[in-house]
Design a protein around this motif. Sequence first.
Motif, PDB file in Angstrom:
ATOM      1  N   ILE A 119       0.848  -1.191   0.000  1.00  0.00           N
ATOM      2  CA  ILE A 119       0.000   0.000   0.000  1.00  0.00           C
ATOM      3  C   ILE A 119       0.886   1.243   0.000  1.00  0.00           C
ATOM      4  CG2 ILE A 119      -0.191   0.037   2.531  1.00  0.00           C
ATOM      5  CD1 ILE A 119      -3.083   1.159   2.090  1.00  0.00           C
ATOM      6  N   ALA A 120       0.451   2.266  -0.713  1.00  0.00           N
ATOM      7  CA  ALA A 120       1.235   3.487  -0.864  1.00  0.00           C
ATOM      8  C   ALA A 120       0.697   4.606   0.024  1.00  0.00           C
ATOM      9  CB  ALA A 120       1.228   3.943  -2.321  1.00  0.00           C
ATOM     10  N   TRP A 121       1.609   5.353   0.590  1.00  0.00           N
ATOM     11  CA  TRP A 121       1.300   6.685   1.112  1.00  0.00           C
ATOM     12  C   TRP A 121       1.043   7.553  -0.113  1.00  0.00           C
ATOM     13  CZ3 TRP A 121       1.532   7.981   6.384  1.00  0.00           C
ATOM     14  CH2 TRP A 121       1.526   9.337   6.714  1.00  0.00           C
ATOM     15  N   TRP A 122       0.034   8.406  -0.067  1.00  0.00           N
ATOM     16  CA  TRP A 122      -0.309   9.176  -1.274  1.00  0.00           C
ATOM     17  C   TRP A 122      -0.370  10.666  -0.963  1.00  0.00           C
ATOM     18  CZ3 TRP A 122      -4.018  12.691  -2.711  1.00  0.00           C
ATOM     19  CH2 TRP A 122      -4.115  12.971  -4.088  1.00  0.00           C
ATOM     20  N   ASN A 123       0.157  11.452  -1.895  1.00  0.00           N
ATOM     21  CA  ASN A 123       0.058  12.908  -1.786  1.00  0.00           C
ATOM     22  C   ASN A 123      -0.283  13.538  -3.118  1.00  0.00           C
ATOM     23  OD1 ASN A 123       2.602  12.610   0.534  1.00  0.00           O
ATOM     24  ND2 ASN A 123       0.708  13.645   1.064  1.00  0.00           N
ATOM     25  N   THR A 124      -1.038  14.602  -3.048  1.00  0.00           N
ATOM     26  CA  THR A 124      -1.307  15.418  -4.217  1.00  0.00           C
ATOM     27  C   THR A 124      -0.080  16.269  -4.527  1.00  0.00           C
ATOM     28  OG1 THR A 124      -2.935  16.934  -5.191  1.00  0.00           O
ATOM     29  CG2 THR A 124      -2.303  17.341  -2.896  1.00  0.00           C
ATOM     30  N   LYS A 125      -0.250  17.277  -5.351  1.00  0.00           N
ATOM     31  CA  LYS A 125       0.851  18.149  -5.761  1.00  0.00           C
ATOM     32  C   LYS A 125       1.368  18.932  -4.565  1.00  0.00           C
ATOM     33  CE  LYS A 125      -2.715  18.843  -7.841  1.00  0.00           C
ATOM     34  NZ  LYS A 125      -3.231  17.465  -7.847  1.00  0.00           N
ATOM     35  N   MET A 126       2.661  18.785  -4.266  1.00  0.00           N
ATOM     36  CA  MET A 126       3.257  19.418  -3.081  1.00  0.00           C
ATOM     37  C   MET A 126       4.644  19.932  -3.401  1.00  0.00           C
ATOM     38  SD  MET A 126       2.565  17.143   0.310  1.00  0.00           S
ATOM     39  CE  MET A 126       0.981  17.150   1.145  1.00  0.00           C
ATOM     40  N   ALA A 127       5.034  21.006  -2.727  1.00  0.00           N
ATOM     41  CA  ALA A 127       6.393  21.507  -2.820  1.00  0.00           C
ATOM     42  C   ALA A 127       7.365  20.456  -2.279  1.00  0.00           C
ATOM     43  CB  ALA A 127       6.525  22.804  -2.028  1.00  0.00           C
ATOM     44  N   PRO A 128       8.593  20.442  -2.766  1.00  0.00           N
ATOM     45  CA  PRO A 128       9.557  19.409  -2.343  1.00  0.00           C
ATOM     46  C   PRO A 128       9.722  19.299  -0.836  1.00  0.00           C
ATOM     47  CG  PRO A 128      10.411  20.607  -4.241  1.00  0.00           C
ATOM     48  CD  PRO A 128       9.167  21.312  -3.821  1.00  0.00           C
ATOM     49  N   ALA A 130       7.605  20.077   1.542  1.00  0.00           N
ATOM     50  CA  ALA A 130       6.391  19.507   2.136  1.00  0.00           C
ATOM     51  C   ALA A 130       6.320  18.007   1.872  1.00  0.00           C
ATOM     52  CB  ALA A 130       5.153  20.204   1.582  1.00  0.00           C
ATOM     53  N   LEU A 131       6.672  17.603   0.663  1.00  0.00           N
ATOM     54  CA  LEU A 131       6.653  16.178   0.322  1.00  0.00           C
ATOM     55  C   LEU A 131       7.655  15.411   1.182  1.00  0.00           C
ATOM     56  CD1 LEU A 131       5.128  14.375  -1.726  1.00  0.00           C
ATOM     57  CD2 LEU A 131       7.147  14.513  -3.178  1.00  0.00           C
ATOM     58  N   ALA A 132       8.801  16.004   1.444  1.00  0.00           N
ATOM     59  CA  ALA A 132       9.798  15.347   2.298  1.00  0.00           C
ATOM     60  C   ALA A 132       9.270  15.173   3.721  1.00  0.00           C
ATOM     61  CB  ALA A 132      11.093  16.147   2.298  1.00  0.00           C
ATOM     62  N   GLU A 133       8.546  16.155   4.223  1.00  0.00           N
ATOM     63  CA  GLU A 133       7.952  16.024   5.553  1.00  0.00           C
ATOM     64  C   GLU A 133       6.910  14.906   5.571  1.00  0.00           C
ATOM     65  OE1 GLU A 133       8.801  17.532   8.461  1.00  0.00           O
ATOM     66  OE2 GLU A 133      10.501  18.238   7.263  1.00  0.00           O
ATOM     67  N   GLU A 134       6.130  14.802   4.496  1.00  0.00           N
ATOM     68  CA  GLU A 134       5.175  13.701   4.386  1.00  0.00           C
ATOM     69  C   GLU A 134       5.904  12.349   4.390  1.00  0.00           C
ATOM     70  OE1 GLU A 134       1.559  13.389   3.886  1.00  0.00           O
ATOM     71  OE2 GLU A 134       1.776  15.282   4.967  1.00  0.00           O
ATOM     72  N   ALA A 135       7.021  12.274   3.676  1.00  0.00           N
ATOM     73  CA  ALA A 135       7.779  11.023   3.600  1.00  0.00           C
ATOM     74  C   ALA A 135       8.293  10.605   4.975  1.00  0.00           C
ATOM     75  CB  ALA A 135       8.932  11.161   2.608  1.00  0.00           C
ATOM     76  N   LYS A 136       8.720  11.566   5.777  1.00  0.00           N
ATOM     77  CA  LYS A 136       9.171  11.232   7.128  1.00  0.00           C
ATOM     78  C   LYS A 136       8.021  10.651   7.950  1.00  0.00           C
ATOM     79  CE  LYS A 136      11.221  15.224   8.156  1.00  0.00           C
ATOM     80  NZ  LYS A 136      12.040  16.218   8.906  1.00  0.00           N
ATOM     81  N   VAL A 144       6.687   2.125   3.086  1.00  0.00           N
ATOM     82  CA  VAL A 144       7.927   2.192   2.301  1.00  0.00           C
ATOM     83  C   VAL A 144       7.637   2.523   0.832  1.00  0.00           C
ATOM     84  CG1 VAL A 144       9.138   0.592   3.812  1.00  0.00           C
ATOM     85  CG2 VAL A 144       7.976  -0.298   1.794  1.00  0.00           C
ATOM     86  N   PHE A 145       6.345   2.630   0.473  1.00  0.00           N
ATOM     87  CA  PHE A 145       5.933   2.998  -0.879  1.00  0.00           C
ATOM     88  C   PHE A 145       5.184   4.325  -0.804  1.00  0.00           C
ATOM     89  CE2 PHE A 145       5.527  -1.707  -0.612  1.00  0.00           C
ATOM     90  CZ  PHE A 145       6.633  -2.042  -1.385  1.00  0.00           C
ATOM     91  N   HIS A 146       5.443   5.200  -1.766  1.00  0.00           N
ATOM     92  CA  HIS A 146       4.889   6.547  -1.713  1.00  0.00           C
ATOM     93  C   HIS A 146       4.569   6.987  -3.142  1.00  0.00           C
ATOM     94  CE1 HIS A 146       5.506  10.815   0.257  1.00  0.00           C
ATOM     95  NE2 HIS A 146       4.397  10.765  -0.479  1.00  0.00           N
ATOM     96  N   LYS A 147       3.327   7.329  -3.377  1.00  0.00           N
ATOM     97  CA  LYS A 147       2.921   7.804  -4.698  1.00  0.00           C
ATOM     98  C   LYS A 147       2.544   9.278  -4.601  1.00  0.00           C
ATOM     99  CE  LYS A 147      -0.197   6.718  -8.530  1.00  0.00           C
ATOM    100  NZ  LYS A 147      -1.376   5.926  -8.952  1.00  0.00           N
ATOM    101  N   PHE A 148       3.009  10.071  -5.567  1.00  0.00           N
ATOM    102  CA  PHE A 148       2.679  11.495  -5.521  1.00  0.00           C
ATOM    103  C   PHE A 148       2.479  12.036  -6.933  1.00  0.00           C
ATOM    104  CE2 PHE A 148       7.282  11.609  -6.063  1.00  0.00           C
ATOM    105  CZ  PHE A 148       7.505  12.707  -6.872  1.00  0.00           C
ATOM    106  N   TYR A 157      12.582  16.876  -9.728  1.00  0.00           N
ATOM    107  CA  TYR A 157      13.915  16.403  -9.322  1.00  0.00           C
ATOM    108  C   TYR A 157      14.171  16.763  -7.861  1.00  0.00           C
ATOM    109  CZ  TYR A 157      14.064  16.723 -14.414  1.00  0.00           C
ATOM    110  OH  TYR A 157      13.778  16.627 -15.750  1.00  0.00           O
ATOM    111  N   ALA A 158      13.786  17.966  -7.469  1.00  0.00           N
ATOM    112  CA  ALA A 158      13.942  18.374  -6.073  1.00  0.00           C
ATOM    113  C   ALA A 158      13.000  17.573  -5.177  1.00  0.00           C
ATOM    114  CB  ALA A 158      13.661  19.870  -5.927  1.00  0.00           C
ATOM    115  N   GLN A 159      11.791  17.270  -5.666  1.00  0.00           N
ATOM    116  CA  GLN A 159      10.878  16.440  -4.875  1.00  0.00           C
ATOM    117  C   GLN A 159      11.529  15.095  -4.548  1.00  0.00           C
ATOM    118  OE1 GLN A 159       7.549  16.728  -7.705  1.00  0.00           O
ATOM    119  NE2 GLN A 159       6.276  17.533  -6.049  1.00  0.00           N
ATOM    120  N   VAL A 160      12.041  14.433  -5.571  1.00  0.00           N
ATOM    121  CA  VAL A 160      12.652  13.114  -5.372  1.00  0.00           C
ATOM    122  C   VAL A 160      13.895  13.222  -4.500  1.00  0.00           C
ATOM    123  CG1 VAL A 160      13.802  11.191  -6.541  1.00  0.00           C
ATOM    124  CG2 VAL A 160      11.703  12.178  -7.511  1.00  0.00           C
ATOM    125  N   ASP A 161      14.732  14.210  -4.753  1.00  0.00           N
ATOM    126  CA  ASP A 161      15.976  14.336  -3.997  1.00  0.00           C
ATOM    127  C   ASP A 161      15.713  14.652  -2.524  1.00  0.00           C
ATOM    128  OD1 ASP A 161      17.390  13.801  -6.289  1.00  0.00           O
ATOM    129  OD2 ASP A 161      17.863  15.905  -6.723  1.00  0.00           O
TER     130      ASP A 161
END
Length: 419
Positions: A119-128, A130-136, A144-148, A157-161
């Motif tokens: 199962i994936a953690w899911w997020n809509t469009k987010m700044a890098p 914010a997405l990193a905070e969601e990943a934490k 361990v799976f995350h779809k955005f 690229y910044a989102q992934v990094d």
Amino acid sequence: MSAPLKITEVERIVVNVPFTPRCQEWNALLVWDWGVIEVVKVTTDAGLVGWGETLLHYGWGLVPEDAAARVRGGNPADFLGDDSLGPGLQMAMYDLVGKALGVPVSALLGRKVRERCPIAWWNTKMAPEALAEEAKEAVAAGYVFHKFKARPWLDVYAQVDQVGAVTPPHYRLDIDWNGMLLSAGDAVPVLRELDRRERVAIYETPIPHEDLEGYRHIRDRVARPVAVHLAAQPFQAVVRQETCDGFVVEGGVARALHRGAICAEFGKAFWLQWVGAGLTTALVAHLGSVLTHARWPAVTALNNYADDLIVDPLRVEQGYLVVPDGPGLGVEVDQDALERYRMSAPHTLPERRHVLSVVWPSGRAVHYARMADMWTDFLAGNHPVQEPGVRMDVWPDDGSAEWRELFARAQRGPVHASA
């Protein structure tokens, strides 16, 4: 022999479930009304109660107005597999029959092939950031799976990094563009650059669905699997031209079982995608447990909700959702939560007023009043498809004259300016 079950009552309860604070901030840009959920309670003459839920502003369908009258007085077993009932009512039928037989819903769907479903953690469009905070938060919650959602107005690229910097090496990202890379020629350089990042797992809908030749071109040139919605392309052509590696499968139970069997026949993995809270996620777990090729992380967006509407939370361990083994859906509805979030008609929420500003590294900026307007402008090919360093600034209504003036201009169309 005991008498068959008979449905005596169908109750429909609409609730407005809050999002978590960060998801609330970003969901407000486009999917602000996903928290409006219709919970269906079906009672039988034996005292058994079945539950289901429907998102009123997103998903594969609604419960038709005549559906409650159609099932009242009938045996819930007669309605299994009837997708025309809509999500919540169909879900309640399966919950009821499982409870009546003392078996989990999975036993009504087929032979179980797994006890835990990805199962994936899911997020809509987010700044890098914010997405990193969601990943934490995702890692802390056992994901361990995350779809955005990736968009040309955010630096993918910044989102992934930035996610990579705060997650373990085995954390995986599935990225969905909803066709906004526009063409294979535009998409391939972006995807090949992302191929270099170990967190990236799957690319969903990088270009419009109808471009089958473009998908074939992409698939020949990138390292990661490419996925599309199974319902969006002619399946025969997809298989013949080998345009993708797998699919998004959605829809009612009968449709999911049918499409899951098609994917299995042709050796294609897929995501199950049904957005909702605890009841929806439980049903997805049961479906995933019997569908052999539901091998990719399911998406229900459960993590977006501040309340799952069930008493005991579903368990996610090392990225996998433990399939409930109790009768029916195997979860208990939190009726106190239903009262807490109960919503009066009309069952709609106002759209937040804001100005959205896309700013490129050159200093060029375009202002919009709504994200839907951004979609239209970018899908028209008026801007770069994925430029490094691009950002989106959000300016909520602060009551100032300056805000009102820019908002009024943006309502008439994109406002081009220097940042």
